[in-house]
Each structure stands twice: as structure tokens, then as C-alpha cells.
Motif scaffolding. Structure first.
Motif, PDB file in Angstrom:
ATOM      1  N   ALA A  11       0.821  -1.212   0.000  1.00 45.86           N
ATOM      2  CA  ALA A  11       0.000   0.000   0.000  1.00 45.86           C
ATOM      3  C   ALA A  11       0.852   1.259   0.000  1.00 45.86           C
ATOM      4  N   ILE A  12       1.889   1.295   0.833  1.00 40.53           N
ATOM      5  CA  ILE A  12       2.694   2.520   0.879  1.00 40.53           C
ATOM      6  C   ILE A  12       3.509   2.680  -0.404  1.00 40.53           C
ATOM      7  N   ASN A  13       3.901   1.578  -1.015  1.00 42.17           N
ATOM      8  CA  ASN A  13       4.600   1.695  -2.296  1.00 42.17           C
ATOM      9  C   ASN A  13       3.668   2.193  -3.395  1.00 42.17           C
ATOM     10  N   THR A  14       2.398   1.804  -3.326  1.00 42.66           N
ATOM     11  CA  THR A  14       1.408   2.327  -4.271  1.00 42.66           C
ATOM     12  C   THR A  14       1.245   3.826  -4.094  1.00 42.66           C
ATOM     13  N   VAL A  15       1.164   4.262  -2.832  1.00 40.49           N
ATOM     14  CA  VAL A  15       1.034   5.691  -2.543  1.00 40.49           C
ATOM     15  C   VAL A  15       2.273   6.452  -3.016  1.00 40.49           C
ATOM     16  N   ILE A  16       3.441   5.912  -2.737  1.00 45.51           N
ATOM     17  CA  ILE A  16       4.688   6.574  -3.135  1.00 45.51           C
ATOM     18  C   ILE A  16       4.755   6.748  -4.652  1.00 45.51           C
ATOM     19  N   GLU A  17       4.372   5.709  -5.379  1.00 46.96           N
ATOM     20  CA  GLU A  17       4.385   5.810  -6.835  1.00 46.96           C
ATOM     21  C   GLU A  17       3.434   6.905  -7.316  1.00 46.96           C
ATOM     22  N   ALA A  18       2.261   6.982  -6.680  1.00 51.51           N
ATOM     23  CA  ALA A  18       1.292   8.015  -7.059  1.00 51.51           C
ATOM     24  C   ALA A  18       1.842   9.415  -6.757  1.00 51.51           C
ATOM     25  N   ILE A  19       2.450   9.573  -5.585  1.00 51.64           N
ATOM     26  CA  ILE A  19       2.989  10.888  -5.220  1.00 51.64           C
ATOM     27  C   ILE A  19       4.120  11.295  -6.159  1.00 51.64           C
ATOM     28  N   THR A  32       0.493  23.474  -5.309  1.00 49.97           N
ATOM     29  CA  THR A  32       0.434  22.748  -4.049  1.00 49.97           C
ATOM     30  C   THR A  32      -0.579  21.618  -4.217  1.00 49.97           C
ATOM     31  N   TYR A  33      -0.173  20.426  -3.845  1.00 46.17           N
ATOM     32  CA  TYR A  33      -1.062  19.271  -3.959  1.00 46.17           C
ATOM     33  C   TYR A  33      -1.373  18.696  -2.577  1.00 46.17           C
ATOM     34  N   VAL A  34      -2.653  18.467  -2.319  1.00 45.32           N
ATOM     35  CA  VAL A  34      -3.097  17.745  -1.128  1.00 45.32           C
ATOM     36  C   VAL A  34      -3.459  16.333  -1.579  1.00 45.32           C
ATOM     37  N   VAL A  35      -2.825  15.336  -0.960  1.00 47.63           N
ATOM     38  CA  VAL A  35      -3.085  13.941  -1.314  1.00 47.63           C
ATOM     39  C   VAL A  35      -3.708  13.249  -0.107  1.00 47.63           C
ATOM     40  N   GLU A  36      -4.940  12.785  -0.275  1.00 54.99           N
ATOM     41  CA  GLU A  36      -5.641  12.081   0.805  1.00 54.99           C
ATOM     42  C   GLU A  36      -5.455  10.584   0.646  1.00 54.99           C
ATOM     43  N   VAL A  37      -4.993   9.932   1.720  1.00 61.75           N
ATOM     44  CA  VAL A  37      -4.769   8.487   1.690  1.00 61.75           C
ATOM     45  C   VAL A  37      -5.628   7.807   2.749  1.00 61.75           C
ATOM     46  N   MET A  38      -5.695   6.494   2.689  1.00 63.79           N
ATOM     47  CA  MET A  38      -6.484   5.742   3.655  1.00 63.79           C
ATOM     48  C   MET A  38      -5.847   5.813   5.042  1.00 63.79           C
ATOM     49  N   GLY A  39      -6.676   5.597   6.049  1.00 64.91           N
ATOM     50  CA  GLY A  39      -6.223   5.645   7.435  1.00 64.91           C
ATOM     51  C   GLY A  39      -7.224   6.382   8.292  1.00 64.91           C
ATOM     52  N   ARG A  40      -8.371   5.749   8.522  1.00 65.18           N
ATOM     53  CA  ARG A  40      -9.419   6.400   9.307  1.00 65.18           C
ATOM     54  C   ARG A  40      -8.992   6.585  10.762  1.00 65.18           C
ATOM     55  N   ASP A  41      -8.389   5.543  11.327  1.00 59.09           N
ATOM     56  CA  ASP A  41      -7.979   5.599  12.731  1.00 59.09           C
ATOM     57  C   ASP A  41      -6.474   5.480  12.919  1.00 59.09           C
ATOM     58  N   ALA A  42      -5.749   5.208  11.854  1.00 59.18           N
ATOM     59  CA  ALA A  42      -4.297   5.015  11.957  1.00 59.18           C
ATOM     60  C   ALA A  42      -3.597   5.766  10.833  1.00 59.18           C
ATOM     61  N   GLY A  43      -2.475   6.383  11.172  1.00 58.64           N
ATOM     62  CA  GLY A  43      -1.791   7.230  10.199  1.00 58.64           C
ATOM     63  C   GLY A  43      -0.543   6.646   9.581  1.00 58.64           C
ATOM     64  N   ASP A  44      -0.333   5.327   9.715  1.00 58.66           N
ATOM     65  CA  ASP A  44       0.909   4.736   9.225  1.00 58.66           C
ATOM     66  C   ASP A  44       1.110   4.910   7.718  1.00 58.66           C
ATOM     67  N   ILE A  45       0.045   4.758   6.938  1.00 56.85           N
ATOM     68  CA  ILE A  45       0.196   4.908   5.491  1.00 56.85           C
ATOM     69  C   ILE A  45       0.666   6.315   5.151  1.00 56.85           C
ATOM     70  N   ALA A  46       0.016   7.311   5.731  1.00 57.83           N
ATOM     71  CA  ALA A  46       0.409   8.698   5.473  1.00 57.83           C
ATOM     72  C   ALA A  46       1.810   8.975   5.987  1.00 57.83           C
ATOM     73  N   LEU A  47       2.131   8.479   7.171  1.00 58.15           N
ATOM     74  CA  LEU A  47       3.424   8.766   7.785  1.00 58.15           C
ATOM     75  C   LEU A  47       4.570   8.172   6.985  1.00 58.15           C
ATOM     76  N   ILE A  75       1.147  17.921   0.457  1.00 59.75           N
ATOM     77  CA  ILE A  75       0.558  17.755   1.779  1.00 59.75           C
ATOM     78  C   ILE A  75      -0.122  16.396   1.806  1.00 59.75           C
ATOM     79  N   LEU A  76       0.297  15.509   2.723  1.00 59.22           N
ATOM     80  CA  LEU A  76      -0.276  14.174   2.801  1.00 59.22           C
ATOM     81  C   LEU A  76      -1.242  14.107   3.981  1.00 59.22           C
ATOM     82  N   VAL A  77      -2.484  13.670   3.712  1.00 54.20           N
ATOM     83  CA  VAL A  77      -3.540  13.684   4.716  1.00 54.20           C
ATOM     84  C   VAL A  77      -4.143  12.291   4.878  1.00 54.20           C
TER      85      VAL A  77
END
Length: 320
Positions: free
Chosen positions: A143-151, A164-179, A219-221
Motif C-alpha cells: 500500500a505505501i509503495n502504491t502511494v509513493i508511486e502516485a505521489i 500545491t497538492y493535497v493527497v488524501e490516503v487511507m487511514g481512518r484511525d491510523a496514520g501509518d500509510i500517510a506517515l 501535503i499528505l492527509v
């Protein structure tokens, strides 16, 4: 004596689940066990959708995302009557132990089966990496590699158009993907549910970057913080910067699992079978410091998942 085991996947799909199923099936056969697959998670278990699996049934799936056993919601399984139906079906098929692959909700269901006297072992499979007690869950690395490729692709456009780009990723209760994705891709700001943030501070950071000649920002959210569109509108309103928003959504769940996820899933699948053979139950396979162990489900339920906040601090230092 353990003679027959079954495996199912439940909850959201995660890349690497197929590799874990493959490992359960082939390890079980190696140890002279009969192995069954349960289709559509707990819903299929209640309905008796249980099929024998041989070596060939799990051939050519280690590289595929998703889960070939499928997954489905099952409100009926939330009630004890539904759980007892599931146990009845397992007994009807003369199955002696069950391996479940999924997240927190999946494990709570597994624990209910154990409470009813049926031995169950869990394997953590969720892209959110939000299961306490294990360093990593199956699907997170992909998942994080998919996000990295997109970014990386978004950054090309952001740079070309000075946006300026705001990129919203999954993580309703946990921020590991964004982090993890934000640190790996040099995001200017990373917003995660576990750390409160002030919009004014993020705006000030963007302005400082612009004043020193920076032409674009990322900006990663995490979705649990707020909607990317609203944050993007606020940035544009406060700064006047040309701002765009991308919501990656379910694209993060799909795709071929990375080598790390394939290896992790294979190791965890084999470990789950070993635990059942050893007479263990009511446990989850976990990886800590690259060592596979079995921990009680209660340990996972009683703790709160926490991201590595030293990484969050490092991301802030490196994005000055």
C-alpha cells in the motif's frame, strides 16, 4: 489429533492475502493435514461454503492482489447464534482448526469461535498496519509503495505547474500509510489522526517555503484527519497558491504484493499452521524484530496502536 484445517479471509482485502492462503495450504499438506478453503469469510462459513484445497488450487496466486477466497460482510456472525452456526459447519466438515486472515474485526470473530471451543489462529492482513502487537501487517508495504508511486507522479505535475497538492490516503484511525509514505516522498506536511495539528502552522510552513523559492508542495492527509478537499480549499483561501487535491481511495488496496509482503505472508501462513499443530489457539501471528511469534488476541485488543512518532518528528525536521 489435528487432521483437517481451514482458512478464510475477512474484512478489507490486502495485497499478500493470497500468498498467506498459499502458505497455509501447502504447509498444512506438508504436515499431512487436509486443508479446506472457506469462501466469503464468516458469511461463507455460516453457509457452509467450504471446499477442499490441494497444492494446485493455490498455484499461481502468490503474485496476485486481493483474495481468491473473497471477502464479505456478515451481520449474522455478530450474534452468538451465527457464531454457533459457523462452529456447526466446521464440525460438519470434520475440521479441527481454523486460520483467519484479516484485521481487528476478523480477530474478534475468531476469538468468539475459540470461546465456543473451536481452535483458531489469526494472521494480520490489513493495509493500515494498525494491529497492535505486530511490527507489520500483510499488505502495508504494498500500500505505501502504491502511494509513493502516485505521489512521485503527482510531484512531476506539481513541479511543472508550480502547484500545491493535497493527497488524501487511507487511514481512518491510523496514520501509518500517510506517515511512511510522506517521509519516503518528502512531503512538506503529514497529517495523521494520532497527532493534532493546527492549520495555521501548516499554512505558515507553506508560506515560508514559498518565500525561500519553493515552487511546489505536497501535503499528505490521512482520511481520519479530515477531507482532503476541505483542507485544499482552506490552503487556497489562506495562501492564494494554486492548489489541487487527489484522493487515492481504494487504489491503495489493489495491485501485486511487494516482495516484502509476499515473504511476510508466506512466513506468517506457515507459522499459523505450526501453532495449530502445537495445540495453540486464540492467538495471532505477529512479527517483532523480524521474529515470528504467537500472541494472545487479548494483547492485541487491549493495546492501542501507535505509529512511530520519531518518524513523524523526523519528517518535520527534513521538510523545513
Amino acid at each position: 489429533m489435528l487432521k483437517r484445517i481451514a482458512v478464510l479471509t475477512s474484512g478489507g482485502d490486502a495485497p499478500g492475502m493470497n500468498a498467506a492462503i498459499r502458505a497455509v495450504v501447502r504447509s498444512g499438506i506438508y504436515y499431512n493435514l487436509e486443508v479446506f478453503g472457506v469462501y466469503r469469510g464468516y458469511a461463507g462459513l455460516i453457509q457452509g461454503d467450504i471446499t477442499p484445497l490441494n497444492e494446485g488450487a493455490v498455484g499461481d496466486i502468490i503474485h496476485r492482489g486481493g483474495t481468491f477466497l473473497y471477502s464479505a460482510r456478515c451481520p449474522e456472525f455478530l450474534e452468538e447464534a451465527g457464531q454457533r452456526k459457523a462452529v456447526t459447519e466446521l464440525r460438519k466438515h470434520q475440521i479441527d482448526g481454523l486460520v483467519v486472515i484479516g484485521g481487528d474485526g476478523t480477530f474478534r470473530g475468531a476469538q468468539r469461535l475459540t470461546d465456543l471451543g473451536f481452535p483458531t489462529i489469526g494472521i494480520p492482513g490489513t493495509i493500515d498496519n494498525d494491529i497492535p502487537g505486530t511490527d507489520f501487517t500483510i499488505g502495508f508495504d504494498t500500500a505505501i509503495n502504491t502511494v509513493i508511486e502516485a505521489i512521485d507522479r503527482i510531484r512531476d505535475t506539481a513541479s511543472s505547474h508550480e502547484r500545491t497538492y493535497v493527497v488524501e490516503v487511507m487511514g481512518r484511525d491510523a496514520g501509518d500509510i500517510a506517515l511512511w509514505s510522506g517521509l519516503a516522498d518528502g512531503a512538506e506536511s503529514i497529517l495523521i489522526p494520532e497527532v493534532s495539528f493546527r492549520m495555521e502552522e501548516m499554512i505558515a510552513r507553506l508560506k515560508r517555503g514559498y518565500e525561500r523559492g519553493k515552487k511546489h508542495s505536497i501535503i499528505l492527509v490521512a482520511e481520519g484527519v479530515g477531507r482532503g478537499m476541505e483542507i485544499g480549499d482552506r490552503i487556497k483561501e489562506e495562501t492564494g497558491f494554486e492548489t489541487r487535491v487527489t484522493v487515492l481511495g481504494h487504489v491503495q488496496r489493489g495491485g501485486k504484493p511487494t516482495a516484502l509482503d509476499r515473504v511476510l505472508a508466506s512466513r506468517m501462513g506457515a507459522k499459523a499452521v505450526e501453532l495449530l499443530i502445537a495445540g495453540e489457539h486464540d492467538k495471532m501471528v505477529a512479527i517483532r524484530n523480524n521474529e515470528l511469534i504467537g500472541i494472545d488476541f487479548d494483547q492485541a485488543f487491549e493495546q492501542d496502536h501507535q505509529p512511530d512518532l520519531s518518524m513523524y518528528e523526523l519528517a518535520g525536521i527534513l521538510s523545513i
